[in-house]
Design a protein around this motif. Structure first.
Motif, PDB file in Angstrom:
ATOM      1  N   LEU A  83       0.817  -1.214   0.000  1.00 32.60           N
ATOM      2  CA  LEU A  83       0.000   0.000   0.000  1.00 32.60           C
ATOM      3  C   LEU A  83       0.850   1.263   0.000  1.00 32.60           C
ATOM      4  CD1 LEU A  83      -2.885   1.119   0.151  1.00 32.60           C
ATOM      5  CD2 LEU A  83      -2.687   1.067   2.633  1.00 32.60           C
ATOM      6  N   TRP A  84       1.979   1.235   0.728  1.00 31.17           N
ATOM      7  CA  TRP A  84       2.781   2.457   0.881  1.00 31.17           C
ATOM      8  C   TRP A  84       3.343   2.937  -0.444  1.00 31.17           C
ATOM      9  CZ3 TRP A  84       1.224   4.186   5.154  1.00 31.17           C
ATOM     10  CH2 TRP A  84       0.988   3.338   6.242  1.00 31.17           C
ATOM     11  N   GLY A  85       3.730   2.008  -1.308  1.00 30.75           N
ATOM     12  CA  GLY A  85       4.224   2.414  -2.621  1.00 30.75           C
ATOM     13  C   GLY A  85       3.153   3.100  -3.449  1.00 30.75           C
ATOM     14  N   HIS A  86       1.946   2.536  -3.431  1.00 28.34           N
ATOM     15  CA  HIS A  86       0.832   3.142  -4.180  1.00 28.34           C
ATOM     16  C   HIS A  86       0.494   4.528  -3.621  1.00 28.34           C
ATOM     17  CE1 HIS A  86       0.257  -0.469  -6.451  1.00 28.34           C
ATOM     18  NE2 HIS A  86      -0.097  -1.199  -5.404  1.00 28.34           N
ATOM     19  N   ILE A  87       0.495   4.660  -2.299  1.00 27.63           N
ATOM     20  CA  ILE A  87       0.196   5.950  -1.679  1.00 27.63           C
ATOM     21  C   ILE A  87       1.237   6.993  -2.076  1.00 27.63           C
ATOM     22  CG2 ILE A  87       0.149   7.193   0.521  1.00 27.63           C
ATOM     23  CD1 ILE A  87      -1.207   4.778   1.765  1.00 27.63           C
ATOM     24  N   GLY A  88       2.508   6.597  -2.034  1.00 28.79           N
ATOM     25  CA  GLY A  88       3.573   7.537  -2.377  1.00 28.79           C
ATOM     26  C   GLY A  88       3.460   8.046  -3.808  1.00 28.79           C
ATOM     27  N   VAL A  89       3.168   7.144  -4.744  1.00 28.21           N
ATOM     28  CA  VAL A  89       3.048   7.540  -6.150  1.00 28.21           C
ATOM     29  C   VAL A  89       1.883   8.511  -6.345  1.00 28.21           C
ATOM     30  CG1 VAL A  89       2.481   6.699  -8.463  1.00 28.21           C
ATOM     31  CG2 VAL A  89       4.145   5.468  -7.060  1.00 28.21           C
ATOM     32  N   THR A  90       0.713   8.150  -5.818  1.00 26.09           N
ATOM     33  CA  THR A  90      -0.465   9.007  -6.021  1.00 26.09           C
ATOM     34  C   THR A  90      -0.315  10.348  -5.322  1.00 26.09           C
ATOM     35  OG1 THR A  90      -1.882   7.066  -6.230  1.00 26.09           O
ATOM     36  CG2 THR A  90      -2.967   9.142  -5.734  1.00 26.09           C
ATOM     37  N   LEU A  91       0.211  10.343  -4.095  1.00 22.19           N
ATOM     38  CA  LEU A  91       0.419  11.615  -3.387  1.00 22.19           C
ATOM     39  C   LEU A  91       1.423  12.498  -4.113  1.00 22.19           C
ATOM     40  CD1 LEU A  91       0.485  10.916   0.470  1.00 22.19           C
ATOM     41  CD2 LEU A  91      -1.188  12.221  -0.841  1.00 22.19           C
ATOM     42  N   GLY A  92       2.467  11.898  -4.664  1.00 25.12           N
ATOM     43  CA  GLY A  92       3.450  12.681  -5.412  1.00 25.12           C
ATOM     44  C   GLY A  92       2.836  13.334  -6.639  1.00 25.12           C
ATOM     45  N   GLU A  93       2.061  12.565  -7.388  1.00 28.55           N
ATOM     46  CA  GLU A  93       1.402  13.109  -8.591  1.00 28.55           C
ATOM     47  C   GLU A  93       0.397  14.191  -8.216  1.00 28.55           C
ATOM     48  OE1 GLU A  93       1.548   8.813 -10.972  1.00 28.55           O
ATOM     49  OE2 GLU A  93      -0.299   9.516  -9.993  1.00 28.55           O
ATOM     50  N   ALA A  94      -0.448  13.902  -7.220  1.00 25.45           N
ATOM     51  CA  ALA A  94      -1.473  14.878  -6.826  1.00 25.45           C
ATOM     52  C   ALA A  94      -0.839  16.126  -6.218  1.00 25.45           C
ATOM     53  CB  ALA A  94      -2.441  14.244  -5.828  1.00 25.45           C
ATOM     54  N   GLY A  95       0.200  15.949  -5.397  1.00 30.88           N
ATOM     55  CA  GLY A  95       0.851  17.096  -4.763  1.00 30.88           C
ATOM     56  C   GLY A  95       1.511  18.012  -5.779  1.00 30.88           C
ATOM     57  N   ALA A  96       2.214  17.418  -6.749  1.00 31.51           N
ATOM     58  CA  ALA A  96       2.853  18.236  -7.788  1.00 31.51           C
ATOM     59  C   ALA A  96       1.803  18.965  -8.617  1.00 31.51           C
ATOM     60  CB  ALA A  96       3.724  17.356  -8.680  1.00 31.51           C
ATOM     61  N   GLY A  97       0.748  18.255  -9.015  1.00 28.48           N
ATOM     62  CA  GLY A  97      -0.310  18.903  -9.782  1.00 28.48           C
ATOM     63  C   GLY A  97      -1.019  19.991  -8.993  1.00 28.48           C
ATOM     64  N   TYR A  98      -1.193  19.750  -7.712  1.00 24.65           N
ATOM     65  CA  TYR A  98      -1.844  20.732  -6.827  1.00 24.65           C
ATOM     66  C   TYR A  98      -1.060  22.040  -6.792  1.00 24.65           C
ATOM     67  CZ  TYR A  98      -3.597  22.528  -2.312  1.00 24.65           C
ATOM     68  OH  TYR A  98      -4.128  23.303  -1.313  1.00 24.65           O
ATOM     69  N   LEU A  99       0.240  21.956  -6.572  1.00 20.93           N
ATOM     70  CA  LEU A  99       1.073  23.161  -6.500  1.00 20.93           C
ATOM     71  C   LEU A  99       1.144  23.876  -7.852  1.00 20.93           C
ATOM     72  CD1 LEU A  99       3.987  21.806  -4.259  1.00 20.93           C
ATOM     73  CD2 LEU A  99       2.040  23.220  -3.578  1.00 20.93           C
ATOM     74  N   ILE A 100       1.287  23.107  -8.926  1.00 18.43           N
ATOM     75  CA  ILE A 100       1.338  23.723 -10.255  1.00 18.43           C
ATOM     76  C   ILE A 100       0.007  24.400 -10.580  1.00 18.43           C
ATOM     77  CG2 ILE A 100       1.498  23.232 -12.726  1.00 18.43           C
ATOM     78  CD1 ILE A 100       3.448  20.951 -11.980  1.00 18.43           C
ATOM     79  N   GLY A 101      -1.090  23.722 -10.290  1.00 16.50           N
ATOM     80  CA  GLY A 101      -2.406  24.286 -10.581  1.00 16.50           C
ATOM     81  C   GLY A 101      -2.665  25.569  -9.818  1.00 16.50           C
ATOM     82  N   ILE A 102      -2.262  25.620  -8.550  1.00 13.60           N
ATOM     83  CA  ILE A 102      -2.443  26.835  -7.756  1.00 13.60           C
ATOM     84  C   ILE A 102      -1.617  27.981  -8.335  1.00 13.60           C
ATOM     85  CG2 ILE A 102      -1.940  27.885  -5.524  1.00 13.60           C
ATOM     86  CD1 ILE A 102      -2.703  25.233  -4.224  1.00 13.60           C
ATOM     87  N   ALA A 103      -0.338  27.714  -8.609  1.00 11.07           N
ATOM     88  CA  ALA A 103       0.543  28.774  -9.109  1.00 11.07           C
ATOM     89  C   ALA A 103       0.058  29.319 -10.452  1.00 11.07           C
ATOM     90  CB  ALA A 103       1.966  28.230  -9.240  1.00 11.07           C
ATOM     91  N   VAL A 104      -0.261  28.430 -11.383  1.00 14.33           N
ATOM     92  CA  VAL A 104      -0.696  28.874 -12.715  1.00 14.33           C
ATOM     93  C   VAL A 104      -2.067  29.536 -12.633  1.00 14.33           C
ATOM     94  CG1 VAL A 104      -1.224  28.123 -15.060  1.00 14.33           C
ATOM     95  CG2 VAL A 104       0.688  27.099 -13.832  1.00 14.33           C
ATOM     96  N   GLY A 105      -2.954  28.996 -11.800  1.00 13.77           N
ATOM     97  CA  GLY A 105      -4.286  29.587 -11.660  1.00 13.77           C
ATOM     98  C   GLY A 105      -4.235  30.994 -11.100  1.00 13.77           C
ATOM     99  N   LEU A 106      -3.414  31.207 -10.072  1.00 15.32           N
ATOM    100  CA  LEU A 106      -3.283  32.546  -9.496  1.00 15.32           C
ATOM    101  C   LEU A 106      -2.676  33.518 -10.506  1.00 15.32           C
ATOM    102  CD1 LEU A 106      -2.019  31.735  -5.881  1.00 15.32           C
ATOM    103  CD2 LEU A 106      -4.258  32.629  -6.535  1.00 15.32           C
ATOM    104  N   ALA A 107      -1.630  33.071 -11.197  1.00 19.18           N
ATOM    105  CA  ALA A 107      -0.986  33.956 -12.177  1.00 19.18           C
ATOM    106  C   ALA A 107      -1.947  34.324 -13.303  1.00 19.18           C
ATOM    107  CB  ALA A 107       0.258  33.272 -12.738  1.00 19.18           C
TER     108      ALA A 107
END
Length: 284
Positions: A83-107
């Motif tokens: 389970l930990w491997g699956h959690i790490g992959v999904t959290l990494g993808e979602a976290g990176a997309g989350y930060l990019i989406g916030i930055a680009v959306g605000l700009a």
């Protein structure tokens, strides 16, 4: 009794009344919190009991599993480390997309607000793009950007970007024009006007969108994993559903829900410390 003594007695009585009212208010708030938490626990238990004993009466048991079977399977996944491997992959993808989406959306929102004619031009296209079901874009992203992490990150970023953009533009438009004009008269221009008036005025809407969009980032990442992946919670859920392992499917769903709740709690804690004046804004 002198006037000073009478004034002191009155002030003391007023302080006592205020203290008593504050104590009653705290007690009422504590009772309300206890009632809400008790209600949450009771409702949760009722739903679990209904799922355990009622769902098999409506749907064949192997297709709905049960809370006890899901808990047992979840424990197996945790203990064997899968389970930990699956959690790490999904959290990494979602976290990176989350930060990019916030930055680009605000700009993008600041650009549209700064250039109203651009907002008028882009508005219809953004509205049309917002209406497109994002699940329809997932296969295209896989074809365009390959089978790796990039398409999942971009899907997550897209889900976040649209909400942050719309909320930020709405928040800026909600600022009183009179306040902006007064600030300009007092010398606020350009970046200073944005820093001192626009951003604080739009902060509640921006913070609300930032608080609520991590779940959308998780949806974007998992959508990508549904289409093509070899790791991640979405891959775990799809693989298990194809093999009719319903306990594993529900275990993956439970993990996704818990992760979103934990991350949202962390975001709220950071928000309450960094932006206490926005902490009482709308919660979703």
């Amino acid at each position: 009794m002198t006037i000073r003594d009478a004034r002191g007695t009155t002030e003391h009585a007023t302080a006592q009344v205020l203290a008593l009212a504050a104590g009653r208010s705290r007690a009422a708030a504590a009772r309300e919190r206890l009632l809400v938490r008790s209600g949450i626990v009771l409702l949760g238990v009722a739903l679990l009991v209904l799922w355990e004993f009622g769902a098999p009466l409506v749907v064949e048991r192997r297709y709905v599993s049960s809370p006890s079977e899901v808990a047992a399977r979840l424990a197996e996944l945790v203990l064997d480390g899968e389970l930990w491997g699956h959690i790490g992959v999904t959290l990494g993808e979602a976290g990176a997309g989350y930060l990019i989406g916030i930055a680009v959306g605000l700009a993008a929102a600041l650009v549209l607000v700064a250039v109203p004619v651009l907002d008028e031009i882009a508005g219809p296209f953004l509205a049309a793009f917002y209406s497109i079901p994002k699940i329809a874009l997932a296969p295209m992203f896989i074809m365009w950007f390959g089978l790796g992490v990039l398409p999942k990150v971009l899907l997550a970023a897209l889900m976040v970007f649209l909400i942050v953009l719309a909320n930020t533009v709405a928040g800026v438009r909600g600022i009183s024009p009179g306040l902006v004009e007064v600030s300009r008269v007092m010398g606020a221009r350009g970046a200073r006007l944005v820093r001192t008036v626009v951003l604080p005025g739009a902060a509640p809407a921006v913070v609300a969108s930032i608080r609520l969009t991590f779940s959308r980032a998780m949806v974007g990442a998992i959508l990508g994993e549904f289409i093509a992946a070899t790791q991640g919670l979405g891959f775990l859920i799809v693989r298990s559903s194809r093999q009719f392992e319903t306990a594993t499917v529900f275990a993956g769903i439970v993990v996704v829900a818990v992760l979103v709740m934990l991350v949202n709690a962390v975001i709220r804690a950071v928000e309450s410390r960094a932006l206490p004046w926005c902490a009482q804004g709308p919660h979703g």
